[in-house]
Scaffold this motif. Structure first.
Motif, mmCIF file in Angstrom:
data_model
loop_
_atom_site.group_PDB
_atom_site.id
_atom_site.type_symbol
_atom_site.label_atom_id
_atom_site.label_comp_id
_atom_site.label_asym_id
_atom_site.label_seq_id
_atom_site.Cartn_x
_atom_site.Cartn_y
_atom_site.Cartn_z
ATOM 1 N N UNK A 1 0.828 -1.196 0.000
ATOM 2 C CA UNK A 1 0.000 0.000 0.000
ATOM 3 C C UNK A 1 0.869 1.255 0.000
ATOM 4 N N UNK A 2 1.900 1.261 0.817
ATOM 5 C CA UNK A 2 2.798 2.415 0.888
ATOM 6 C C UNK A 2 3.503 2.621 -0.449
ATOM 7 N N UNK A 3 3.914 1.538 -1.089
ATOM 8 C CA UNK A 3 4.557 1.648 -2.404
ATOM 9 C C UNK A 3 3.618 2.279 -3.430
ATOM 10 N N UNK A 4 2.352 1.936 -3.370
ATOM 11 C CA UNK A 4 1.384 2.458 -4.333
ATOM 12 C C UNK A 4 1.061 3.937 -4.118
ATOM 13 N N UNK A 5 1.162 4.392 -2.884
ATOM 14 C CA UNK A 5 0.793 5.766 -2.563
ATOM 15 C C UNK A 5 1.816 6.765 -3.091
ATOM 16 N N UNK A 6 3.036 6.332 -3.338
ATOM 17 C CA UNK A 6 4.095 7.207 -3.869
ATOM 18 C C UNK A 6 4.433 8.334 -2.891
ATOM 19 N N UNK A 7 4.848 7.934 -1.691
ATOM 20 C CA UNK A 7 5.264 8.908 -0.697
ATOM 21 C C UNK A 7 6.654 9.430 -1.020
ATOM 22 N N UNK A 8 6.944 10.649 -0.584
ATOM 23 C CA UNK A 8 8.319 11.130 -0.724
ATOM 24 C C UNK A 8 9.155 10.468 0.369
ATOM 25 N N UNK A 9 10.447 10.636 0.330
ATOM 26 C CA UNK A 9 11.350 9.942 1.270
ATOM 27 C C UNK A 9 11.059 10.272 2.732
ATOM 28 N N UNK A 10 10.772 11.512 3.023
ATOM 29 C CA UNK A 10 10.492 11.917 4.407
ATOM 30 C C UNK A 10 9.207 11.257 4.899
ATOM 31 N N UNK A 11 8.156 11.294 4.090
ATOM 32 C CA UNK A 11 6.893 10.675 4.469
ATOM 33 C C UNK A 11 7.056 9.166 4.629
ATOM 34 N N UNK A 12 7.767 8.556 3.698
ATOM 35 C CA UNK A 12 7.991 7.116 3.763
ATOM 36 C C UNK A 12 8.746 6.744 5.041
ATOM 37 N N UNK A 13 9.756 7.516 5.378
ATOM 38 C CA UNK A 13 10.547 7.251 6.590
ATOM 39 C C UNK A 13 9.656 7.330 7.828
ATOM 40 N N UNK A 14 8.783 8.333 7.875
ATOM 41 C CA UNK A 14 7.865 8.482 9.015
ATOM 42 C C UNK A 14 6.920 7.296 9.128
ATOM 43 N N UNK A 15 6.382 6.873 8.004
ATOM 44 C CA UNK A 15 5.441 5.751 8.013
ATOM 45 C C UNK A 15 6.136 4.474 8.472
ATOM 46 N N UNK A 16 7.329 4.203 7.943
ATOM 47 C CA UNK A 16 8.027 2.982 8.335
ATOM 48 C C UNK A 16 8.473 3.021 9.794
ATOM 49 N N UNK A 17 8.827 4.179 10.285
ATOM 50 C CA UNK A 17 9.178 4.307 11.701
ATOM 51 C C UNK A 17 7.956 4.015 12.570
ATOM 52 N N UNK A 18 6.813 4.543 12.148
ATOM 53 C CA UNK A 18 5.573 4.276 12.871
ATOM 54 C C UNK A 18 5.263 2.776 12.863
ATOM 55 N N UNK A 19 5.380 2.149 11.713
ATOM 56 C CA UNK A 19 5.128 0.705 11.610
ATOM 57 C C UNK A 19 6.075 -0.076 12.496
ATOM 58 N N UNK A 20 7.332 0.303 12.496
ATOM 59 C CA UNK A 20 8.330 -0.386 13.317
ATOM 60 C C UNK A 20 7.950 -0.281 14.802
ATOM 61 N N UNK A 21 7.544 0.898 15.239
ATOM 62 C CA UNK A 21 7.126 1.069 16.637
ATOM 63 C C UNK A 21 5.910 0.226 16.967
ATOM 64 N N UNK A 22 4.940 0.199 16.068
ATOM 65 C CA UNK A 22 3.737 -0.596 16.299
ATOM 66 C C UNK A 22 4.053 -2.087 16.359
ATOM 67 N N UNK A 23 4.932 -2.549 15.502
ATOM 68 C CA UNK A 23 5.307 -3.968 15.506
ATOM 69 C C UNK A 23 5.982 -4.322 16.820
ATOM 70 N N UNK A 24 6.871 -3.468 17.276
ATOM 71 C CA UNK A 24 7.559 -3.720 18.540
ATOM 72 C C UNK A 24 6.582 -3.758 19.716
ATOM 73 N N UNK A 25 5.520 -2.972 19.652
ATOM 74 C CA UNK A 25 4.513 -2.983 20.708
ATOM 75 C C UNK A 25 3.690 -4.263 20.700
#
Length: 118
Positions: free
Chosen positions: A92-116
């Motif tokens: 889904x993230x690949x399809x949305x075409x986020x810029x690098x900053x947005x992509x980094x934020x999303x993946x950081x959020x996902x990483x935090x959620x997975x760790x929780x």
């Protein structure tokens, strides 16, 4: 109050994204919910809104909430971060075409959620 066209456009975008993310064709989705492929095309091009029954069937078919499908929430499900959905999120993230900053934020959020979840 939001107008009907705006709701139809949000629904159209969400449905198109779900179809594309799942590698499906309009015809495959149509067969699954027992409607014509042309009707799915009308939904994805915002030329028609689904009946309540078709709306429920589409949400069930894609395992998403009706609120997500209608554009009220960005989360695909109440628990979008479970491990079964991670591949879906990445696509889904690949399809949305986020810029690098947005992509980094999303993946950081996902990483935090997975760790929780662990």
């Amino acid at each position: 109050m939001e107008n009907k066209l705006e709701h139809r456009l949000l629904f159209s975008e969400r449905l198109s994204l779900l179809i594309k993310c799942n590698g499906l064709s309009n015809a495959e989705v149509a067969r699954a919910i027992k409607v014509s492929p042309g009707l799915i095309t009308k939904y994805t091009s915002a030329k028609a809104s689904p009946s309540y029954e078709n709306f429920i069937q589409l949400a069930d078919y894609f395992c998403v909430s009706m609120d997500f499908l209608r554009g009220k929430y960005y989360s695909i499900s109440e628990y979008p971060m479970d491990s079964d959905n991670m591949d879906y999120w990445i696509e889904l993230i690949d399809l949305i075409k986020l810029n690098r900053v947005e992509e980094k934020r999303v993946f950081e959020y996902l990483r935090l959620k997975i760790n929780n979840l662990k």
